[in-house]
Design a protein around this motif. Structure first.
Motif, PDB file in Angstrom:
ATOM      1  N   MET A   1      61.052  23.579  33.787  1.00 17.74           N
ATOM      2  CA  MET A   1      59.734  23.123  34.190  1.00 17.74           C
ATOM      3  C   MET A   1      59.695  21.606  34.053  1.00 17.74           C
ATOM      4  SD  MET A   1      55.984  24.006  32.469  1.00 17.74           S
ATOM      5  CE  MET A   1      56.341  25.728  32.431  1.00 17.74           C
ATOM      6  N   GLY A   2      59.202  20.922  35.091  1.00 19.35           N
ATOM      7  CA  GLY A   2      59.107  19.470  35.069  1.00 19.35           C
ATOM      8  C   GLY A   2      57.987  18.982  34.164  1.00 19.35           C
ATOM      9  N   ALA A   3      58.032  17.701  33.842  1.00 16.08           N
ATOM     10  CA  ALA A   3      57.057  17.119  32.917  1.00 16.08           C
ATOM     11  C   ALA A   3      55.627  17.235  33.449  1.00 16.08           C
ATOM     12  CB  ALA A   3      57.403  15.660  32.642  1.00 16.08           C
ATOM     13  N   GLN A   4      55.426  16.951  34.738  1.00 10.73           N
ATOM     14  CA  GLN A   4      54.081  17.014  35.312  1.00 10.73           C
ATOM     15  C   GLN A   4      53.564  18.451  35.326  1.00 10.73           C
ATOM     16  OE1 GLN A   4      52.085  14.521  35.937  1.00 10.73           O
ATOM     17  NE2 GLN A   4      50.439  15.831  36.676  1.00 10.73           N
ATOM     18  N   ALA A   5      54.414  19.391  35.690  1.00 11.81           N
ATOM     19  CA  ALA A   5      54.014  20.805  35.705  1.00 11.81           C
ATOM     20  C   ALA A   5      53.681  21.277  34.291  1.00 11.81           C
ATOM     21  CB  ALA A   5      55.116  21.664  36.309  1.00 11.81           C
ATOM     22  N   ARG A   6      54.471  20.844  33.312  1.00 12.23           N
ATOM     23  CA  ARG A   6      54.214  21.219  31.914  1.00 12.23           C
ATOM     24  C   ARG A   6      52.870  20.655  31.459  1.00 12.23           C
ATOM     25  NH1 ARG A   6      58.869  20.308  29.741  1.00 12.23           N
ATOM     26  NH2 ARG A   6      59.378  22.488  29.494  1.00 12.23           N
ATOM     27  N   ARG A   7      52.610  19.407  31.818  1.00 10.78           N
ATOM     28  CA  ARG A   7      51.344  18.770  31.437  1.00 10.78           C
ATOM     29  C   ARG A   7      50.161  19.502  32.061  1.00 10.78           C
ATOM     30  NH1 ARG A   7      47.552  15.494  32.794  1.00 10.78           N
ATOM     31  NH2 ARG A   7      46.771  13.873  31.433  1.00 10.78           N
ATOM     32  N   GLU A   8      50.266  19.847  33.343  1.00  7.91           N
ATOM     33  CA  GLU A   8      49.183  20.563  34.028  1.00  7.91           C
ATOM     34  C   GLU A   8      48.963  21.946  33.414  1.00  7.91           C
ATOM     35  OE1 GLU A   8      50.160  20.535  38.190  1.00  7.91           O
ATOM     36  OE2 GLU A   8      49.935  18.353  38.326  1.00  7.91           O
ATOM     37  N   ARG A   9      50.047  22.627  33.108  1.00  2.10           N
ATOM     38  CA  ARG A   9      49.929  23.960  32.509  1.00  2.10           C
ATOM     39  C   ARG A   9      49.310  23.873  31.116  1.00  2.10           C
ATOM     40  NH1 ARG A   9      54.613  28.237  31.516  1.00  2.10           N
ATOM     41  NH2 ARG A   9      53.283  30.001  31.053  1.00  2.10           N
ATOM     42  N   LEU A  10      49.692  22.853  30.371  1.00  4.02           N
ATOM     43  CA  LEU A  10      49.126  22.640  29.043  1.00  4.02           C
ATOM     44  C   LEU A  10      47.629  22.327  29.140  1.00  4.02           C
ATOM     45  CD1 LEU A  10      49.673  22.490  26.031  1.00  4.02           C
ATOM     46  CD2 LEU A  10      50.390  20.121  26.337  1.00  4.02           C
ATOM     47  N   ALA A  11      47.248  21.504  30.117  1.00  9.30           N
ATOM     48  CA  ALA A  11      45.830  21.182  30.317  1.00  9.30           C
ATOM     49  C   ALA A  11      45.034  22.448  30.634  1.00  9.30           C
ATOM     50  CB  ALA A  11      45.671  20.147  31.427  1.00  9.30           C
ATOM     51  N   GLN A  12      45.595  23.331  31.455  1.00  6.30           N
ATOM     52  CA  GLN A  12      44.929  24.597  31.774  1.00  6.30           C
ATOM     53  C   GLN A  12      44.808  25.482  30.539  1.00  6.30           C
ATOM     54  OE1 GLN A  12      47.416  26.145  34.883  1.00  6.30           O
ATOM     55  NE2 GLN A  12      46.414  24.947  36.486  1.00  6.30           N
ATOM     56  N   LEU A  13      45.786  25.412  29.661  1.00  6.23           N
ATOM     57  CA  LEU A  13      45.774  26.216  28.443  1.00  6.23           C
ATOM     58  C   LEU A  13      44.706  25.735  27.462  1.00  6.23           C
ATOM     59  CD1 LEU A  13      47.345  28.456  26.801  1.00  6.23           C
ATOM     60  CD2 LEU A  13      48.607  26.553  25.790  1.00  6.23           C
ATOM     61  N   VAL A  14      44.571  24.417  27.298  1.00  3.34           N
ATOM     62  CA  VAL A  14      43.634  23.889  26.299  1.00  3.34           C
ATOM     63  C   VAL A  14      42.201  23.787  26.812  1.00  3.34           C
ATOM     64  CG1 VAL A  14      45.464  22.627  25.110  1.00  3.34           C
ATOM     65  CG2 VAL A  14      44.032  21.425  26.751  1.00  3.34           C
ATOM     66  N   LEU A  28      45.972  13.751  27.525  1.00  6.34           N
ATOM     67  CA  LEU A  28      46.995  14.724  27.166  1.00  6.34           C
ATOM     68  C   LEU A  28      48.349  14.093  27.460  1.00  6.34           C
ATOM     69  CD1 LEU A  28      47.739  17.635  26.332  1.00  6.34           C
ATOM     70  CD2 LEU A  28      47.532  18.255  28.727  1.00  6.34           C
ATOM     71  N   ASP A  29      49.144  13.913  26.423  1.00  6.69           N
ATOM     72  CA  ASP A  29      50.461  13.298  26.577  1.00  6.69           C
ATOM     73  C   ASP A  29      51.510  14.158  25.903  1.00  6.69           C
ATOM     74  OD1 ASP A  29      49.657  10.856  27.869  1.00  6.69           O
ATOM     75  OD2 ASP A  29      48.862  10.197  25.941  1.00  6.69           O
ATOM     76  N   LEU A  65      49.614  27.837  22.058  1.00  3.08           N
ATOM     77  CA  LEU A  65      50.949  27.345  22.422  1.00  3.08           C
ATOM     78  C   LEU A  65      52.040  28.298  21.944  1.00  3.08           C
ATOM     79  CD1 LEU A  65      50.663  23.512  21.737  1.00  3.08           C
ATOM     80  CD2 LEU A  65      51.062  24.614  23.938  1.00  3.08           C
ATOM     81  N   ASP A  66      51.836  28.894  20.778  1.00  2.00           N
ATOM     82  CA  ASP A  66      52.826  29.829  20.241  1.00  2.00           C
ATOM     83  C   ASP A  66      52.891  31.124  21.051  1.00  2.00           C
ATOM     84  OD1 ASP A  66      53.436  28.012  18.274  1.00  2.00           O
ATOM     85  OD2 ASP A  66      52.258  29.006  16.708  1.00  2.00           O
ATOM     86  N   GLU A  67      51.806  31.456  21.749  1.00  5.30           N
ATOM     87  CA  GLU A  67      51.748  32.709  22.505  1.00  5.30           C
ATOM     88  C   GLU A  67      52.323  32.595  23.914  1.00  5.30           C
ATOM     89  OE1 GLU A  67      47.622  33.769  22.304  1.00  5.30           O
ATOM     90  OE2 GLU A  67      47.779  34.462  20.225  1.00  5.30           O
ATOM     91  N   VAL A  68      52.526  31.383  24.399  1.00  2.12           N
ATOM     92  CA  VAL A  68      53.078  31.181  25.743  1.00  2.12           C
ATOM     93  C   VAL A  68      54.308  30.288  25.646  1.00  2.12           C
ATOM     94  CG1 VAL A  68      50.843  31.474  26.882  1.00  2.12           C
ATOM     95  CG2 VAL A  68      51.591  29.200  26.232  1.00  2.12           C
ATOM     96  N   ASP A  69      55.031  30.170  26.737  1.00  2.00           N
ATOM     97  CA  ASP A  69      56.268  29.382  26.702  1.00  2.00           C
ATOM     98  C   ASP A  69      56.126  28.020  27.379  1.00  2.00           C
ATOM     99  OD1 ASP A  69      56.064  30.159  29.312  1.00  2.00           O
ATOM    100  OD2 ASP A  69      58.163  30.726  29.523  1.00  2.00           O
ATOM    101  N   VAL A  70      54.927  27.478  27.398  1.00  2.00           N
ATOM    102  CA  VAL A  70      54.705  26.215  28.099  1.00  2.00           C
ATOM    103  C   VAL A  70      55.572  25.079  27.547  1.00  2.00           C
ATOM    104  CG1 VAL A  70      52.729  25.425  26.724  1.00  2.00           C
ATOM    105  CG2 VAL A  70      52.936  24.711  29.086  1.00  2.00           C
TER     106      VAL A  70
END
Length: 157
Positions: A1-14, A28-29, A65-70
């Motif tokens: 997973m690329g950095a931008q995709a990871r950041r977007e997925r993390l933003a959706q999670l939080v 979010l960094d 974060l522990d429940e998903v593999d982001v």
């Protein structure tokens, strides 16, 4: 997973965690630090943010974060924080949160304004500049900066 995709997925999670707590996501960094990554989540609200709220939100984000593999298999350090006083005022909500504070902002047409924020809405901000109210549309202002004051006497205004 690329950095931008990871950041977007993390933003959706939080996002739902922060919404439930009445907080806005201000930043979010994800930064590599040696063999780990630093995940910095910056939050704020119109009511301010205290350490108890940050602690509660931090635990919920950590659990999510522990429940998903982001973050993948790499270890990470989670930091949930509020923006510092040096955060530029760029959004209407930032200006609202600066009510009563001394702010310096460049004017798009040239020059600058330095005054105390009296009020802010979705279109602009009202300053007290030397006892006079001055209203500016956000489109007329550059990035505002809160000035650090070691002593402010409300009675002197």
């Amino acid at each position: 997973m690329g950095a931008q995709a990871r950041r977007e997925r993390l933003a959706q999670l939080v996002a739902p965690i922060l919404a439930e707590a009445g907080l806005d996501l201000e930043g979010l960094d994800i930064t590599p630090v040696g063999k780990r990554r630093l995940v910095r989540v910056v939050v704020d609200s119109d009511d301010g943010v205290d350490l108890e709220r940050i602690g509660e939100v931090s635990q919920k984000i950590s659990t999510a974060l522990d429940e998903v593999d982001v973050m993948g298999q790499s270890p990470y350090v989670l930091e949930v924080t509020s923006p510092g006083v040096d955060r530029p005022l760029t959004e209407p909500r930032h200006w609202r949160r600066a009510r009563g504070r001394l702010v310096h902002a460049p004017l798009v047409a040239g020059g600058q304004v330095k005054g105390r924020v009296i009020d802010a809405d979705e279109t602009g901000v009202t300053f007290d500049v030397d006892g006079q109210s001055q209203v500016y549309a956000f489109s007329d202002l550059g990035r505002g900066k809160v000035q650090v004051e070691f002593r402010h006497d409300d009675a002197a205004d």
